[in-house]
Design a protein around this motif. Structure first.
Motif, PDB file in Angstrom:
ATOM      1  N   SER A 138       0.730  -1.242  -0.104  1.00 48.98           N
ATOM      2  CA  SER A 138      -0.004   0.235  -0.245  1.00 48.98           C
ATOM      3  C   SER A 138       0.453   1.630   0.127  1.00 48.98           C
ATOM      4  CB  SER A 138      -1.159   0.583   1.586  1.00 48.98           C
ATOM      5  OG  SER A 138      -0.433  -0.413   2.710  1.00 48.98           O
ATOM      6  N   SER A 139       1.969   1.634   0.728  1.00 44.87           N
ATOM      7  CA  SER A 139       2.703   2.616   0.709  1.00 44.87           C
ATOM      8  C   SER A 139       3.367   2.835  -0.469  1.00 44.87           C
ATOM      9  CB  SER A 139       3.874   2.097   1.572  1.00 44.87           C
ATOM     10  OG  SER A 139       4.733   1.322   1.720  1.00 44.87           O
TER      11      SER A 139
ATOM     12  N   LEU B 153       1.720   1.884  -3.435  1.00 47.12           N
ATOM     13  CA  LEU B 153       0.825   2.277  -4.147  1.00 47.12           C
ATOM     14  C   LEU B 153      -0.067   4.112  -3.975  1.00 47.12           C
ATOM     15  CD1 LEU B 153      -1.170  -0.527  -4.235  1.00 47.12           C
ATOM     16  CD2 LEU B 153      -0.774   0.215  -5.986  1.00 47.12           C
ATOM     17  N   ILE B 154       0.336   4.154  -2.626  1.00 49.04           N
ATOM     18  CA  ILE B 154      -0.141   5.542  -2.578  1.00 49.04           C
ATOM     19  C   ILE B 154       1.149   6.465  -3.117  1.00 49.04           C
ATOM     20  CG2 ILE B 154       0.060   7.589  -0.303  1.00 49.04           C
ATOM     21  CD1 ILE B 154      -1.082   4.744   1.484  1.00 49.04           C
TER      22      ILE B 154
ATOM     23  N   LEU C 222       0.574   7.208  -6.335  1.00 47.56           N
ATOM     24  CA  LEU C 222      -0.943   7.876  -6.956  1.00 47.56           C
ATOM     25  C   LEU C 222      -1.250   9.563  -6.227  1.00 47.56           C
ATOM     26  CD1 LEU C 222      -2.533   4.747  -5.693  1.00 47.56           C
ATOM     27  CD2 LEU C 222      -3.293   5.601  -7.531  1.00 47.56           C
TER      28      LEU C 222
ATOM     29  N   GLU D  23      -6.241   1.904   3.580  1.00 46.67           N
ATOM     30  CA  GLU D  23      -5.305   2.141   3.820  1.00 46.67           C
ATOM     31  C   GLU D  23      -4.402   3.363   2.760  1.00 46.67           C
ATOM     32  OE1 GLU D  23      -2.384  -1.614   2.952  1.00 46.67           O
ATOM     33  OE2 GLU D  23      -3.737  -2.296   5.041  1.00 46.67           O
ATOM     34  N   ILE D  24      -4.714   3.039   1.492  1.00 46.66           N
ATOM     35  CA  ILE D  24      -4.772   4.386   0.378  1.00 46.66           C
ATOM     36  C   ILE D  24      -5.843   5.294   1.050  1.00 46.66           C
ATOM     37  CG2 ILE D  24      -4.918   4.349  -1.975  1.00 46.66           C
ATOM     38  CD1 ILE D  24      -4.725   1.406  -2.179  1.00 46.66           C
TER      39      ILE D  24
ATOM     40  N   ILE E 137      -5.138   9.078  -0.340  1.00 41.87           N
ATOM     41  CA  ILE E 137      -5.552   9.701  -1.702  1.00 41.87           C
ATOM     42  C   ILE E 137      -7.193   9.605  -1.543  1.00 41.87           C
ATOM     43  CG2 ILE E 137      -5.959   8.079  -3.820  1.00 41.87           C
ATOM     44  CD1 ILE E 137      -2.447   9.457  -3.070  1.00 41.87           C
TER      45      ILE E 137
ATOM     46  N   ILE F 190     -10.148   7.152  -2.917  1.00 42.34           N
ATOM     47  CA  ILE F 190     -10.107   6.258  -3.656  1.00 42.34           C
ATOM     48  C   ILE F 190     -11.646   6.118  -3.279  1.00 42.34           C
ATOM     49  CG2 ILE F 190      -9.486   5.181  -2.075  1.00 42.34           C
ATOM     50  CD1 ILE F 190      -8.190   3.013  -3.897  1.00 42.34           C
TER      51      ILE F 190
END
Length: 176
Positions: free
Chosen positions: A52-53, A55-56, A59, A78-79, A84, A86
């Motif tokens: 997740s970190s 992806l964040i 993003l 988490e995101i 974010i 989402i």
């Protein structure tokens, strides 16, 4: 599919589509937008083993709303906790074909020349066959990560098929 040098600055309804992957399947992030009735696409990320970190971090580079697969609510949360905005996109009977049909409704689809994996997948995206070799109304579940991300954008941003996020208030994120 047409190839363009860059994503148009005048595109409307610009947002990101996100398909989650991990070990064998890549996570795919695609920037999507519309000019007139043409769909423009720019592959931003296509990597395996992203947590997740990761992806964040990817993003955040675009600071756009994200439309993603609803199958992993923990990852969505988490995101969202990472700042974010989402939206998990509803899935269910007919959602794949509905997304494909909406994509096909655009006059043209343009892809940035740097979107190598998206172009590759587009050339290899095929309908599945049943045990007797007859085509069925579902695509094969391969070469589809970028296109699934685009479908989440289309089903979420264009068709409004989203699951309302929990514990996320856009005003708390400083966006509005």
């Amino acid at each position: 599919i047409g190839i363009v040098k860059e994503f148009p600055a005048n595109a409307k309804k610009v947002a990101l589509g996100l398909d989650f992957g991990f070990t064998h399947d890549p996570s795919a992030i695609v920037k999507c937008g519309i000019v007139d009735n043409d769909l423009y696409l720019d592959e931003l990320c296509y990597k395996t083993d992203m947590v997740s970190s990761d992806l964040i971090k990817e993003l955040r580079k675009e600071n756009l709303f994200v439309y993603a697969d609803c199958a992993d609510p923990r990852l969505i949360q988490e995101i969202a906790n990472g700042g974010i905005v989402i939206y998990p996109v509803q899935k269910g009977a007919g959602s794949i074909v509905a997304g494909i049909d909406r994509i096909k409704d655009f006059d043209s689809i343009f892809v940035t020349e740097r979107s190598y994996n998206l172009i590759h997948e587009g050339r290899n995206y095929v309908w599945a066959k049943d045990k007797d070799g007859h085509y069925i109304n579902e695509p094969e579940d391969r070469d589809n990560h970028c296109w699934d991300a685009i479908r989440y954008y289309t089903n979420g941003k264009i068709l409004g098929k989203i699951v309302k996020p929990k514990n996320v208030n856009k005003s708390d994120l400083g966006i509005f």
